[in-house]
Design a protein around this motif. Structure first.
Motif, PDB file in Angstrom:
ATOM      1  N   PRO A   1       7.306   7.933   0.413  1.00  0.00           N
ATOM      2  CA  PRO A   1       6.005   8.118  -0.236  1.00  0.00           C
ATOM      3  C   PRO A   1       6.004   9.124  -1.381  1.00  0.00           C
ATOM      4  O   PRO A   1       5.110   9.099  -2.220  1.00  0.00           O
ATOM      5  CB  PRO A   1       5.093   8.568   0.906  1.00  0.00           C
ATOM      6  N   GLU A   2       7.023   9.976  -1.426  1.00  0.00           N
ATOM      7  CA  GLU A   2       7.108  10.928  -2.536  1.00  0.00           C
ATOM      8  C   GLU A   2       7.550  10.246  -3.829  1.00  0.00           C
ATOM      9  O   GLU A   2       7.419  10.800  -4.916  1.00  0.00           O
ATOM     10  CB  GLU A   2       8.047  12.090  -2.201  1.00  0.00           C
TER      11      GLU A   2
ATOM     12  N   ASP B   1       0.846  -1.193   0.000  1.00  0.00           N
ATOM     13  CA  ASP B   1       0.000   0.000   0.000  1.00  0.00           C
ATOM     14  C   ASP B   1       0.880   1.241   0.000  1.00  0.00           C
ATOM     15  O   ASP B   1       1.622   1.471   0.965  1.00  0.00           O
ATOM     16  CB  ASP B   1      -0.894  -0.014   1.241  1.00  0.00           C
ATOM     17  N   PRO B   2       0.831   2.060  -1.060  1.00  0.00           N
ATOM     18  CA  PRO B   2       1.718   3.226  -1.129  1.00  0.00           C
ATOM     19  C   PRO B   2       1.421   4.292  -0.077  1.00  0.00           C
ATOM     20  O   PRO B   2       2.315   5.043   0.304  1.00  0.00           O
ATOM     21  CB  PRO B   2       1.499   3.768  -2.541  1.00  0.00           C
ATOM     22  N   VAL B   3       0.217   4.332   0.409  1.00  0.00           N
ATOM     23  CA  VAL B   3      -0.152   5.335   1.424  1.00  0.00           C
ATOM     24  C   VAL B   3       0.309   4.897   2.809  1.00  0.00           C
ATOM     25  O   VAL B   3       0.876   5.679   3.560  1.00  0.00           O
ATOM     26  CB  VAL B   3      -1.674   5.596   1.409  1.00  0.00           C
ATOM     27  N   LYS B   4       0.110   3.633   3.142  1.00  0.00           N
ATOM     28  CA  LYS B   4       0.392   3.143   4.490  1.00  0.00           C
ATOM     29  C   LYS B   4       1.783   2.559   4.671  1.00  0.00           C
ATOM     30  O   LYS B   4       2.294   2.506   5.778  1.00  0.00           O
ATOM     31  CB  LYS B   4      -0.635   2.079   4.875  1.00  0.00           C
TER      32      LYS B   4
END
Length: 134
Positions: free
Chosen positions: A52-53, A44-47
Motif C-alpha cells: 500500500p505504500e 481498491d488501493p486501500v483494501k
C-alpha cells in the motif's frame, strides 16, 4: 547499496512474484489475446494493495515503460506489482507516487498471450505519461 545486494534483492523479490503465479489472472473485463480490455477495472488501493505504500519510480523508468516489454523487463523497471498479481497473471497493478508532486497514480499493465505488455492504463487517466514527460 552495492550492486550484488541490489541484484540479490531483485532476485528475491522476483522469487516472491513467481511464488504468486497461481493468483489472479485478470480483473478487467473482456481482455483479448493482444492484451486489450473492453472494461478496465482498477483494484481498491486501500483494501487490496499488498504494497500500500506504493513506489516512487524514476522519470526514466516511466519513460521506458511501453507496450511490447516482457514481464521481466517491467519487473526490472518497476519492481513487483503492488497487488496480489503473480508472474502468471495477465494484469499487473502499481501505486506510483509521482516525484515532485503529491499525486498518487494507479498504473495497470495488461499482458498479451505472449506475456508482453499489450496495453497500459492509469488512474487518473494520463497521469503516468505526464510524469514521464511524454
Amino acid at each position: 547499496m552495492n550492486e550484488f545486494k541490489t541484484s540479490s534483492m531483485r532476485i528475491a523479490a522476483l522469487a516472491v512474484v513467481l511464488g504468486l503465479a497461481g493468483c489472479a489472472g485478470t480483473v478487467s473485463k473482456g481482455v483479448d489475446d493482444q492484451g486489450q480490455a473492453k472494461e478496465i477495472i482498477f483494484p481498491d488501493p486501500v483494501k487490496q494493495a499488498t504494497q500500500p505504500e506504493g513506489s516512487y519510480p524514476s522519470t526514466e523508468s516511466l519513460r521506458n515503460l511501453r507496450a511490447g516489454l516482457t514481464k521481466t523487463q517491467v519487473f526490472q523497471l518497476m519492481g513487483p506489482p503492488h497487488f496480489t498479481e503473480g508472474f502468471g497473471a495477465r494484469e499487473w497493478d502499481y501505486l506510483l507516487h509521482l516525484q515532485g508532486t503529491n499525486v498518487v497514480c494507479q498504473l495497470k499493465l495488461i499482458y498479451d498471450k505472449q506475456t508482453q505488455v499489450g496495453s497500459i492504463y492509469s488512474k487518473p487517466e494520463g497521469c503516468s505519461t505526464v510524469a514521464a514527460g511524454k
